[in-house]
Design a protein around this motif. Structure first.
Motif, PDB file in Angstrom:
ATOM      1  N   ILE A  92      49.037  20.518  97.444  1.00 30.06           N
ATOM      2  CA  ILE A  92      50.187  20.029  96.696  1.00 30.06           C
ATOM      3  C   ILE A  92      51.064  19.221  97.639  1.00 30.06           C
ATOM      4  N   GLY A  93      51.379  18.000  97.236  1.00 28.96           N
ATOM      5  CA  GLY A  93      52.271  17.166  98.042  1.00 28.96           C
ATOM      6  C   GLY A  93      51.584  16.455  99.188  1.00 28.96           C
ATOM      7  N   THR A  94      50.247  16.378  99.169  1.00 30.28           N
ATOM      8  CA  THR A  94      49.518  15.648 100.199  1.00 30.28           C
ATOM      9  C   THR A  94      48.854  14.423  99.571  1.00 30.28           C
ATOM     10  N   ALA A  95      48.478  13.460 100.404  1.00 26.47           N
ATOM     11  CA  ALA A  95      47.923  12.204  99.914  1.00 26.47           C
ATOM     12  C   ALA A  95      46.550  12.417  99.287  1.00 26.47           C
ATOM     13  N   PRO A  96      46.338  11.945  98.062  1.00 24.29           N
ATOM     14  CA  PRO A  96      45.015  12.088  97.431  1.00 24.29           C
ATOM     15  C   PRO A  96      43.903  11.427  98.232  1.00 24.29           C
ATOM     16  N   ALA A  97      44.240  10.398  99.010  1.00 25.35           N
ATOM     17  CA  ALA A  97      43.222   9.697  99.790  1.00 25.35           C
ATOM     18  C   ALA A  97      42.565  10.616 100.805  1.00 25.35           C
ATOM     19  N   ASP A  98      43.255  11.677 101.196  1.00 25.87           N
ATOM     20  CA  ASP A  98      42.725  12.610 102.189  1.00 25.87           C
ATOM     21  C   ASP A  98      41.962  13.774 101.558  1.00 25.87           C
ATOM     22  N   ALA A  99      41.838  13.784 100.232  1.00 26.16           N
ATOM     23  CA  ALA A  99      41.216  14.907  99.525  1.00 26.16           C
ATOM     24  C   ALA A  99      39.796  14.573  99.094  1.00 26.16           C
ATOM     25  N   ASP A 100      39.021  15.626  98.839  1.00 22.16           N
ATOM     26  CA  ASP A 100      37.648  15.452  98.350  1.00 22.16           C
ATOM     27  C   ASP A 100      37.610  15.221  96.847  1.00 22.16           C
ATOM     28  N   LEU A 101      38.587  15.774  96.137  1.00 19.92           N
ATOM     29  CA  LEU A 101      38.711  15.604  94.687  1.00 19.92           C
ATOM     30  C   LEU A 101      40.190  15.483  94.361  1.00 19.92           C
ATOM     31  N   VAL A 102      40.469  14.985  93.171  1.00 24.01           N
ATOM     32  CA  VAL A 102      41.854  14.916  92.725  1.00 24.01           C
ATOM     33  C   VAL A 102      41.933  15.293  91.253  1.00 24.01           C
ATOM     34  N   VAL A 103      42.988  16.014  90.911  1.00 30.50           N
ATOM     35  CA  VAL A 103      43.286  16.345  89.514  1.00 30.50           C
ATOM     36  C   VAL A 103      44.666  15.781  89.221  1.00 30.50           C
ATOM     37  N   GLN A 162      40.095  32.404 104.598  1.00 27.90           N
ATOM     38  CA  GLN A 162      39.981  30.945 104.560  1.00 27.90           C
ATOM     39  C   GLN A 162      41.149  30.321 103.791  1.00 27.90           C
ATOM     40  N   PRO A 163      41.449  29.049 104.040  1.00 22.68           N
ATOM     41  CA  PRO A 163      42.581  28.399 103.358  1.00 22.68           C
ATOM     42  C   PRO A 163      42.433  28.416 101.842  1.00 22.68           C
ATOM     43  N   ALA A 164      43.568  28.598 101.175  1.00 25.43           N
ATOM     44  CA  ALA A 164      43.593  28.598  99.713  1.00 25.43           C
ATOM     45  C   ALA A 164      44.526  27.535  99.154  1.00 25.43           C
ATOM     46  N   LEU A 165      45.667  27.312  99.829  1.00 26.41           N
ATOM     47  CA  LEU A 165      46.718  26.473  99.266  1.00 26.41           C
ATOM     48  C   LEU A 165      47.470  25.772 100.380  1.00 26.41           C
ATOM     49  N   VAL A 166      47.735  24.486 100.156  1.00 30.21           N
ATOM     50  CA  VAL A 166      48.636  23.727 101.022  1.00 30.21           C
ATOM     51  C   VAL A 166      49.838  23.321 100.178  1.00 30.21           C
ATOM     52  N   VAL A 167      51.024  23.740 100.614  1.00 29.38           N
ATOM     53  CA  VAL A 167      52.247  23.419  99.876  1.00 29.38           C
ATOM     54  C   VAL A 167      53.411  23.465 100.862  1.00 29.38           C
ATOM     55  N   ASP A 168      54.411  22.619 100.635  1.00 30.40           N
ATOM     56  CA  ASP A 168      55.554  22.520 101.553  1.00 30.40           C
ATOM     57  C   ASP A 168      55.096  22.220 102.980  1.00 30.40           C
ATOM     58  N   GLY A 169      53.973  21.540 103.113  1.00 26.29           N
ATOM     59  CA  GLY A 169      53.472  21.180 104.428  1.00 26.29           C
ATOM     60  C   GLY A 169      52.823  22.311 105.196  1.00 26.29           C
ATOM     61  N   ALA A 170      52.673  23.479 104.571  1.00 26.28           N
ATOM     62  CA  ALA A 170      52.084  24.648 105.239  1.00 26.28           C
ATOM     63  C   ALA A 170      50.796  25.050 104.525  1.00 26.28           C
TER      64      ALA A 170
END
Length: 249
Positions: A92-103, A162-170
């Motif tokens: 959440i709040g990160t650039a879609p270009a850096d993601a594998d998928l986008v919703v 393992q990572p689950a969520l990225v939000v508020d930069g964390a």
């Protein structure tokens, strides 16, 4: 709730085992007049279908990154739990270009096009309606999800560490998310039978915690209100009373 739960998917399974018929998410959109109430069982069914879409048709794997460009909405809550069920990291709040998928919702389609992976669009229309015409370059969630299976089993068990969520930069692992959700629920005094009304967006941890994870972790339920700024003080007070709200954020 089960003290042994270590992932958000565990929390949902425990809620389903405890009382599948109780309300979990009640959603209002005060721009359209929509009201939707999802029991634990209905919510879990949507999560299973979405997780099957994510894992099967979209080929997502644990550790893949999914940019979530959605407002506070019942379907957004479904996607957060579907990601957690498959081991996909919701960002959440990160650039879609850096993601594998986008919703994406209808208002962020241009931003979502920067993702070079699979793109899924949600019309966010009442009753989960589809787009009149599917956006070019996107799968329409409302078209793709109904035919998915009602039960879900991950190909690979989700690792709580393992990572689950990225939000508020964390970045939070599944385990950290559950611990923080329980702490938030305790700080707010939430417990079984509590009903929290949230007007916050899903763009911060406080928003997704109050609007989903803390109620799920404590046996409570949420009344999630989008565009509540269009309500008068009197109308909001009437909703609080009619929905038997015990806590408000």
């Amino acid at each position: 709730m089960n003290s042994n739960d270590r992932t958000p998917a565990d929390l949902l399974r425990s809620a389903l085992a405890a009382d599948p018929g109780r309300p979990l998410v009640t959603f209002y959109d005060d721009a359209t007049g929509e009201r939707v109430e999802l029991s634990v069982a209905t919510f879990a069914n949507w999560v299973a279908k979405t997780a099957n879409l994510l894992q099967g048709d979209l080929g997502a794997e644990p550790g893949d990154r999914l940019a979530l460009l959605l407002p506070a909405h019942w379907q957004s809550a479904v996607w957060l739990l579907a990601c957690a069920s498959t081991g996909v990291v919701a960002q959440i709040g990160t650039a879609p270009a850096d993601a594998d998928l986008v919703v994406s919702g209808p208002g962020t389609l241009e931003e979502a096009r920067s993702c070079t992976g699979e793109r899924i669009a949600l019309a966010l229309r009442p009753l989960g309606g589809r787009f009149p015409s599917p956006p070019a370059g996107f799968l329409d969630y409302a078209v793709e999800v109904p035919g998915q299976g009602d039960q879900f089993a991950p190909f690979t068990p989700v690792d709580p560490k393992q990572p689950a969520l990225v939000v508020d930069g964390a970045e939070l692992t599944h385990e950290q998310l559950v611990v923080q959700a329980r702490a938030d629920a305790g700080a707010r005094g939430l417990g079984p039978g509590s009903r929290i009304l949230s007007t916050r967006g899903y763009d911060t941890w406080q928003g997704v915690s109050a609007g989903l994870f803390a109620p799920l972790a404590s046996g409570a339920s949420v009344v999630l209100c989008r565009h509540a700024d269009q309500l008068s003080t009197e109308s909001l007070a009437q909703r609080t009373a009619s929905e038997r709200v015990t806590h408000t954020v």
